[in-house]
Design a protein around this motif. Sequence first.
Motif, PDB file in Angstrom:
ATOM      1  N   GLY A 672       0.812  -1.219   0.000  1.00  0.00           N
ATOM      2  CA  GLY A 672       0.000   0.000   0.000  1.00  0.00           C
ATOM      3  C   GLY A 672       0.831   1.249   0.000  1.00  0.00           C
ATOM      4  N   PHE A 673       0.203   2.320   0.374  1.00  0.00           N
ATOM      5  CA  PHE A 673       0.837   3.624   0.277  1.00  0.00           C
ATOM      6  C   PHE A 673       0.184   4.545   1.292  1.00  0.00           C
ATOM      7  CE2 PHE A 673      -2.677   3.201  -2.566  1.00  0.00           C
ATOM      8  CZ  PHE A 673      -3.403   4.360  -2.398  1.00  0.00           C
ATOM      9  N   VAL A 674       0.654   5.773   1.322  1.00  0.00           N
ATOM     10  CA  VAL A 674       0.190   6.729   2.319  1.00  0.00           C
ATOM     11  C   VAL A 674      -1.331   6.692   2.473  1.00  0.00           C
ATOM     12  CG1 VAL A 674       0.254   8.598   0.583  1.00  0.00           C
ATOM     13  CG2 VAL A 674       0.206   9.170   3.002  1.00  0.00           C
ATOM     14  N   GLY A 675      -1.750   6.600   3.720  1.00  0.00           N
ATOM     15  CA  GLY A 675      -3.180   6.570   4.001  1.00  0.00           C
ATOM     16  C   GLY A 675      -3.795   5.186   3.940  1.00  0.00           C
ATOM     17  N   ASN A 676      -3.130   4.313   3.188  1.00  0.00           N
ATOM     18  CA  ASN A 676      -3.725   2.990   2.940  1.00  0.00           C
ATOM     19  C   ASN A 676      -2.688   1.874   2.941  1.00  0.00           C
ATOM     20  OD1 ASN A 676      -6.640   3.762   2.075  1.00  0.00           O
ATOM     21  ND2 ASN A 676      -5.279   5.150   0.962  1.00  0.00           N
ATOM     22  N   PHE A 677      -2.034   1.699   4.068  1.00  0.00           N
ATOM     23  CA  PHE A 677      -1.062   0.614   4.144  1.00  0.00           C
ATOM     24  C   PHE A 677      -1.744  -0.664   4.642  1.00  0.00           C
ATOM     25  CE2 PHE A 677       1.748   4.331   4.692  1.00  0.00           C
ATOM     26  CZ  PHE A 677       2.709   4.052   3.727  1.00  0.00           C
ATOM     27  N   LYS A 678      -1.184  -1.780   4.221  1.00  0.00           N
ATOM     28  CA  LYS A 678      -1.633  -3.067   4.735  1.00  0.00           C
ATOM     29  C   LYS A 678      -0.377  -3.837   5.130  1.00  0.00           C
ATOM     30  CE  LYS A 678      -5.506  -4.596   2.681  1.00  0.00           C
ATOM     31  NZ  LYS A 678      -6.197  -5.237   1.530  1.00  0.00           N
ATOM     32  N   THR A 679      -0.248  -4.129   6.400  1.00  0.00           N
ATOM     33  CA  THR A 679       0.965  -4.788   6.877  1.00  0.00           C
ATOM     34  C   THR A 679       0.617  -6.151   7.461  1.00  0.00           C
ATOM     35  OG1 THR A 679       2.045  -2.697   7.339  1.00  0.00           O
ATOM     36  CG2 THR A 679       2.858  -4.605   8.535  1.00  0.00           C
ATOM     37  N   THR A 680       1.411  -7.134   7.063  1.00  0.00           N
ATOM     38  CA  THR A 680       1.208  -8.468   7.614  1.00  0.00           C
ATOM     39  C   THR A 680       2.278  -8.716   8.663  1.00  0.00           C
ATOM     40  OG1 THR A 680       0.534  -9.102   5.406  1.00  0.00           O
ATOM     41  CG2 THR A 680       0.855 -10.883   6.994  1.00  0.00           C
ATOM     42  N   ILE A 681       1.842  -9.088   9.850  1.00  0.00           N
ATOM     43  CA  ILE A 681       2.825  -9.410  10.881  1.00  0.00           C
ATOM     44  C   ILE A 681       2.690 -10.883  11.264  1.00  0.00           C
ATOM     45  CG2 ILE A 681       2.931  -7.075  11.825  1.00  0.00           C
ATOM     46  CD1 ILE A 681       1.186  -8.101  14.175  1.00  0.00           C
ATOM     47  N   LYS A 682       3.784 -11.419  11.747  1.00  0.00           N
ATOM     48  CA  LYS A 682       3.780 -12.810  12.172  1.00  0.00           C
ATOM     49  C   LYS A 682       3.821 -12.827  13.688  1.00  0.00           C
ATOM     50  CE  LYS A 682       6.211 -17.044  10.977  1.00  0.00           C
ATOM     51  NZ  LYS A 682       7.382 -17.471  10.212  1.00  0.00           N
ATOM     52  N   LEU A 683       2.855 -13.542  14.232  1.00  0.00           N
ATOM     53  CA  LEU A 683       2.659 -13.535  15.666  1.00  0.00           C
ATOM     54  C   LEU A 683       2.455 -14.982  16.087  1.00  0.00           C
ATOM     55  CD1 LEU A 683       2.260 -11.132  17.655  1.00  0.00           C
ATOM     56  CD2 LEU A 683      -0.172 -11.395  17.306  1.00  0.00           C
ATOM     57  N   ASN A 684       3.331 -15.512  16.902  1.00  0.00           N
ATOM     58  CA  ASN A 684       3.239 -16.928  17.284  1.00  0.00           C
ATOM     59  C   ASN A 684       2.967 -17.818  16.085  1.00  0.00           C
ATOM     60  OD1 ASN A 684       3.345 -15.958  19.912  1.00  0.00           O
ATOM     61  ND2 ASN A 684       1.112 -15.784  19.991  1.00  0.00           N
ATOM     62  N   SER A 685       3.725 -17.625  15.064  1.00  0.00           N
ATOM     63  CA  SER A 685       3.642 -18.401  13.822  1.00  0.00           C
ATOM     64  C   SER A 685       2.312 -18.258  13.086  1.00  0.00           C
ATOM     65  CB  SER A 685       3.966 -19.893  14.058  1.00  0.00           C
ATOM     66  OG  SER A 685       2.895 -20.524  14.708  1.00  0.00           O
ATOM     67  N   SER A 686       1.462 -17.359  13.530  1.00  0.00           N
ATOM     68  CA  SER A 686       0.274 -17.092  12.713  1.00  0.00           C
ATOM     69  C   SER A 686       0.379 -15.681  12.139  1.00  0.00           C
ATOM     70  CB  SER A 686      -1.001 -17.240  13.535  1.00  0.00           C
ATOM     71  OG  SER A 686      -1.074 -16.186  14.468  1.00  0.00           O
ATOM     72  N   LEU A 687      -0.277 -15.498  11.003  1.00  0.00           N
ATOM     73  CA  LEU A 687      -0.176 -14.209  10.331  1.00  0.00           C
ATOM     74  C   LEU A 687      -1.371 -13.327  10.658  1.00  0.00           C
ATOM     75  CD1 LEU A 687       1.055 -15.355   6.811  1.00  0.00           C
ATOM     76  CD2 LEU A 687       2.415 -14.414   8.676  1.00  0.00           C
ATOM     77  N   LYS A 688      -1.101 -12.029  10.762  1.00  0.00           N
ATOM     78  CA  LYS A 688      -2.181 -11.086  11.050  1.00  0.00           C
ATOM     79  C   LYS A 688      -2.011  -9.869  10.153  1.00  0.00           C
ATOM     80  CE  LYS A 688      -4.255  -8.657  14.966  1.00  0.00           C
ATOM     81  NZ  LYS A 688      -5.633  -9.093  14.738  1.00  0.00           N
ATOM     82  N   GLU A 689      -3.131  -9.404   9.631  1.00  0.00           N
ATOM     83  CA  GLU A 689      -3.055  -8.261   8.723  1.00  0.00           C
ATOM     84  C   GLU A 689      -3.531  -6.990   9.430  1.00  0.00           C
ATOM     85  OE1 GLU A 689      -5.311  -7.925   4.826  1.00  0.00           O
ATOM     86  OE2 GLU A 689      -3.474  -8.986   4.243  1.00  0.00           O
ATOM     87  N   LEU A 690      -2.744  -5.937   9.310  1.00  0.00           N
ATOM     88  CA  LEU A 690      -3.094  -4.669   9.954  1.00  0.00           C
ATOM     89  C   LEU A 690      -3.282  -3.596   8.884  1.00  0.00           C
ATOM     90  CD1 LEU A 690      -0.265  -4.697  12.658  1.00  0.00           C
ATOM     91  CD2 LEU A 690      -2.587  -5.615  12.913  1.00  0.00           C
ATOM     92  N   GLU A 691      -4.341  -2.824   9.010  1.00  0.00           N
ATOM     93  CA  GLU A 691      -4.537  -1.723   8.070  1.00  0.00           C
ATOM     94  C   GLU A 691      -4.281  -0.402   8.773  1.00  0.00           C
ATOM     95  OE1 GLU A 691      -8.143  -1.777   5.807  1.00  0.00           O
ATOM     96  OE2 GLU A 691      -7.947  -3.944   5.431  1.00  0.00           O
ATOM     97  N   HIS A 692      -3.536   0.450   8.138  1.00  0.00           N
ATOM     98  CA  HIS A 692      -3.159   1.713   8.773  1.00  0.00           C
ATOM     99  C   HIS A 692      -2.813   2.748   7.731  1.00  0.00           C
ATOM    100  CE1 HIS A 692       1.121   0.565   8.110  1.00  0.00           C
ATOM    101  NE2 HIS A 692       0.610  -0.652   8.207  1.00  0.00           N
ATOM    102  N   GLY A 693      -2.728   4.012   8.165  1.00  0.00           N
ATOM    103  CA  GLY A 693      -2.502   5.100   7.217  1.00  0.00           C
ATOM    104  C   GLY A 693      -1.092   5.649   7.218  1.00  0.00           C
ATOM    105  N   ALA A 694      -0.340   5.347   8.287  1.00  0.00           N
ATOM    106  CA  ALA A 694       1.019   5.867   8.386  1.00  0.00           C
ATOM    107  C   ALA A 694       1.897   4.839   9.096  1.00  0.00           C
ATOM    108  CB  ALA A 694       1.040   7.188   9.153  1.00  0.00           C
ATOM    109  N   VAL A 695       3.195   4.946   8.874  1.00  0.00           N
ATOM    110  CA  VAL A 695       4.151   4.024   9.508  1.00  0.00           C
ATOM    111  C   VAL A 695       5.222   4.846  10.206  1.00  0.00           C
ATOM    112  CG1 VAL A 695       5.725   2.085   9.163  1.00  0.00           C
ATOM    113  CG2 VAL A 695       3.863   2.459   7.541  1.00  0.00           C
ATOM    114  N   ILE A 696       5.526   4.487  11.433  1.00  0.00           N
ATOM    115  CA  ILE A 696       6.662   5.100  12.119  1.00  0.00           C
ATOM    116  C   ILE A 696       7.698   4.010  12.385  1.00  0.00           C
ATOM    117  CG2 ILE A 696       7.440   6.259  14.227  1.00  0.00           C
ATOM    118  CD1 ILE A 696       4.674   7.616  14.319  1.00  0.00           C
TER     119      ILE A 696
END
Lengths: 1010, 318, 141
Positions: A672-696
């Motif tokens: 994604g891009f500014v305002g509309n990011f989609k980040t996949t994180i790995k948590l205890n070997s399972s995947l989770k998708e997070l939607e957000h508008g900015a990254v720090i």
Amino acid sequence: MDENNKKIGAVMVVGGGIGGIQASLDLAESGFKVYLVEKNLSIGGVMAQLDKTFPTNDCSMCILSPKLVECARHRNIELLTRCEVESIEGSAGNFKIKVKKHPRFVDVSKCTGCGDCAEVCPVEVPDEYEENLANRKAIYRPFPQATPGAFGIDKSGACCECMQCEKACKAEAILHNMLEQDIELNVGSVIVFPGFDEFEPKLREEYGYGLFSNVVTSIEFERILSASGPFQGHVVRCSDKKTPKKIAWIQCVGSRDSKIERGYCSSVCCMYATKQALITKEHSPDIRTTIFYIDMRAYGKEFDRYIERAKLEYKVRYIRSRISEVKEDAKTHNLKIKYEREDGELVTEEFDMLVLSVGLDVSRSAKDLAEKLNINLNSYGFARVDSLEPLKTSRPGIFAGGVFSGPKDIPETVTSASGACALASALLSSVRGTLVAEKKYPAEKDVSGDIPRIGVFVCQCGINIGGVVNVPLVVEYAKTLPFVVYAEDNLYTCSQDTQDTIKEAIAQHSLNRVVVASCTPRTHEPLFQETIREAGLNRHLFEMANIRDQNSWVHMKQPREATEKAKDLVRMAVAKVSLKEPLGRISLKLTSRGLVIGGGLAGMVSALRLAEEGYEVYLVEKEDTLGGQAKDIYYTLKGEDVQKFLSKLIEKVTSNNKIHIFTAATIEKIEGFVGNFKTTIKLNSSLKELEHGAVIVASGANEYQPTEYLFGKDKRVVTQRKLEELIATKKLNVSNQSSIVMIQCIGSRCDENPYCSRVCCSEAIKNALALKKMNKQVNVYILYRDVRTYGFKEDWYQKAREQGVLFIRYEEDDKPEVKLNKDKLEVLVKDLILEEKLLISADLVVLSTATVPSEDNKELSQLLKVPLNEDGFFMEAHAKLRPVDFATDGIFVCGLAHSPKFIEESICQANACAARACTILSRDELEVEGIVAEVNELKCKGCRLCKEICPYGAIDVELKKVLGKEKEVARVNPALCKGCGACSASCRSGSIDLKGFSDSEILTQIGALV
Amino acid sequence: MQSVENRIKEKAAELLTTKKVDLLIGFERGTMPLRASPAFIYDEADIEKLAWNSFCEMNLARYLTRITSKRVGIIAKGCDSRAIAALVVEGQVKREQIMIIGVPCPGMVDRRKIEKEIKGEIDKVEEKKGEIIVKGNNFEKVFKKNNYLYPCCKVCKHGNPSIYDILIGEKVKENSKVDEYAEITEYEKKSPDKRWEFFEKEVSKCIRCYACRQACPMCYCEECFVDSFHPKWVDKSLDFSDIAIWHIMRVYHQTGRCVSCGACERACPMQINLRFLTEKINKDVKVYFNFEAGLDLSVNPPLAAFDIKDREDFIDTC
Amino acid sequence: MKVKEPKIVAFLCNWCSYAGADLAGVSRIQYPPNIRVIRVPCSSRVNPLFILKALQEGVDGVLVAGCHPGDCHYISGNYLARRKFTIFKNLLDYLGIEKDRVHFTWISAAEGARFAEIVKEVTERVKKLGPVKRLVKNRSA
């Protein structure tokens, strides 16, 4: 709630330097009304006077002036120039402030900035902007890019009230009887950035400033270097205007000098002197440059590399010495400098010019301002702030930064400005957006398919254009051009009544495109675009012909040629505008949530601030626990308890229901891009998708693991951090005979890591002082290369010396040795003063280890598509003015991921990131400017050239069905495109074009030229 | 060369029968002597057609951007492989869809030069150890191959394929010392007027047939700038200025992409010296950016990259 | 017969060079009136074709100016332009287009005086060359 405590969605920013400007823009972009109070005629501050900036040698005005324009045109910012704060009442969230507005004697709303008044003004006085190296008139504009651009009259003795200016001003803007005014404003918070004044070198009279004509201050030299300065950028000395052969810089003039109450280090002089020497060499390679310094304080990002370049490439000579005497040769006006070499020998050397690297004094207005605002100052008169709350003044709701809270360079000032905004924005989050007004416009007329009907307005600009160019002739000529249905001339096309005239003409003649031939689009295009928009035309159905700045003003003695040129320029503008199409502002939805990568101190501070500003935050930490590197730090130099602060912070972060914490989590994918990011994180070997508008990005850094000096082989060799732990946990006993040797620059400033780790000098001193506190008799040695205790940290360096800590300097190529003599630890170091080896037996050898980039940086940088610098730290968009942004919108960086730094600096950056992210998250939708690249998918072959060169990562290549055929084509993300056109000019087949500056439009201009 | 040809056939058979590729692009003997043409083999039955000799000068990479088969095997000399690599970098060819059968190239023979020296009908052409033996009704003539190479082959430094999956034949010894741009350097010494005269003379021959573009492996645009109507960069005329702009831009568009295969020049029916244009670009790319096209898949071509330390001696004003 | 005054087109980047040209105006630094400015966002926006088209249309000289290396408003645009014009300018010289027809330089927003100097210099050099001929359309006509 009590009516008086009702929060106000407005903020006052005091001080219009780069800090105040940045704060105003950030707040205005985050939904607050801003009053920017500046005591001078124009905003811009000292940065407007600088020639170049280190370490990138950026032209200062080039990067500042767009910000000036942005400030002036921002609908949420009210510029209050010639204003000073008088008094303040109320409390955080609701202040009532009285502001005194000094008369300018020129009506800003009427003045067109044409300069006719200054032309006729008979009075010349020294020009402060040029550091009195040139003159200006009594009616003046401080510098060409001054904002607002209106002139002002200096009635403090300069103006003789001859009224010539009033007669010359056709806009009737001059008001000689203008009176002082009191203004009362209601704001929720105050941000104070009064900046600094240069140290007055007459206080150090031994350098001969004011007595010897070729001794100048560094700021004077800055003007001498400037291409727009008093000598057009020719490096000359004042006595004879000749190019000097040898220039010397003397460092620490008004810094590190407790005798004149300036015990602190001014933090910027080593770098700016190097910059000046380097730029001097670029101007005239034959000038020999020498810098006399005490310690080379190149502690910042890319600074040491800059110094090395100066030494090796530019042959700048650095001499470590204090100057004992400066004498002038009465005949040649050369300067004889007597200095002591490190080995004690006294040397006299002659130079033709001497530059005093003057330190930063707190602004002379700061004391008065602090009294009026009722905030505390430190012993030097700077704002008193806490290391762990570096942006808060002693009065709640009032925030401060820039040099006001301690010497800083431009990026740190800008960072603190954004950081202060985050605190104000958090305080006022409940009233965000309440005082900003959206302007209502009539619906845009649909002109697509209509034959162009062009109106041309030619400005006389008083006599500025009309006095040279035959304007009526140009108007008549314009009427003969294709599609032109109306043309007229105006005395001032930019005046308010002409705006009404233009609107009437649009209506009466059904104009669908407008050309204004007047001054420069850089300052005036937005005004006219606004006018035609108000008349129902799209802003882009407009073009300007610059017949003043680039014609009548530069061909004053060639009226015939200037008139011909004006005709050409009008013809080119008409040709271009006839091809112009309405450009939409594209609106995109956005997710008002933030993602913070890294749960260390910086990450937690930015997450907490974003939450307080009203946004949900995902905080992702790869370790099991929060805290990061700060877990190993127990106290600050000033003695503040870091662990207490950290545990409180963790508690606040974990208990805030807007913050969603994921520990032991890794980032797998970021799309994604500014305002509309989609980040996949790995948590205890399972995947989770997070939607957000900015990254720090706050992913931290690591401590260098030493291999040198018997570390790991002998338990008595420890790192500085280990020592701190031993001290803090009371596991260390020191006796009168104890001998502790600290070695600096372990893993820093070496071939492997050429940068300085910034904190180690102060950390060593901090621990040395702690040891001295445990036992005054203990022997502490610090083996160093340069002591880099910049700012107020210098006080602790002096304190350590007073308490008997022994500082022994060593050279990089003659490093100390640590040996085992039977079971005794011994340190061997060369004493550079005595020129012999010293043997110190040590009970403890303490290594001041480097901060090294995290090994995860590379992967993270690839996931985010943002760059790392040569050292492996994340690289910001611009070293000076975008210190926590990446070039890619919506991604920010803070803390150790950016470069080594102190806790207070990490906190500043973390806050700054929160503020910068807030400028995005606070919007209802993302509005995208119309000047963006556009792909012709039929033509595009997906060759990736545009994608590779786009500086903003705005272009991707994707598989797409085009006319039933599946193929790879480029896709522009308009939210990221900045409209540079590099893609368009590089595309071989012309498959990508830049709207507003299209190939056809430029070609038609070329065609119309001859 | 015979053994190489046989091994090409063996490999082709293996790839086609095991369905590793759907199509194999190689060379076959031409219908005229001293010529080879491209062969498109879909069926193992056609494998016998495949040939490898000193007349396989065509750059087969040319065809990769025009076919639809999913898995393609291709015979690649040095210049073919460089073009393939350049096309991969530019996303026009997917590396994983191409099976590159690299064949080291000792240089190809310019048939026109031989034809000039032969009178009468050619019956048979044989190759033996660096010699070409041309037999006819009542003659037999032996040509030393090295004396009859194409200009680009004479100074070629990259006879061995830069990328390949399978290599057939021994690697050739590449002449790393040859100054491939000697001609250009020499030409640069002429006065601007003389250079302009030559350019004018060469380019004036052009009939705008675009055979150079058709032959070039790197010319794959959907619509060439010269054909564009919107905007109209170049008029459809035979005005010298329009022809000149076409040639200047064509060669400029080859910056960092031209693999010096010589296809454009061979294709030109008017025998315009096009090498003096392409090699100038190639020389400057090498001198200024130390880059040669198609040698490394991981390096972006020079106009898709920059270095802050790039030279800027083209600036001559003040 | 009166010699026709040459016309010169200048492609100036909006952020530095165009601002430098404006500053020359604000500072009232006089220079020859032969120049016609086309404002572009960035020096990287300048397609070499623009230059060829200008010469074809009969423009006698071309100047392209951008921000100094490192100053680009678009981070790296001028570095990209630098590569393009390294190749392109060398190619033009090589073909025999007169060296002084086409010029490239960097001008900052603070270099008003330098802008004027460069315009003077370019104008003089173009005047010395005389009217553009080599790539002009319909030369024989």
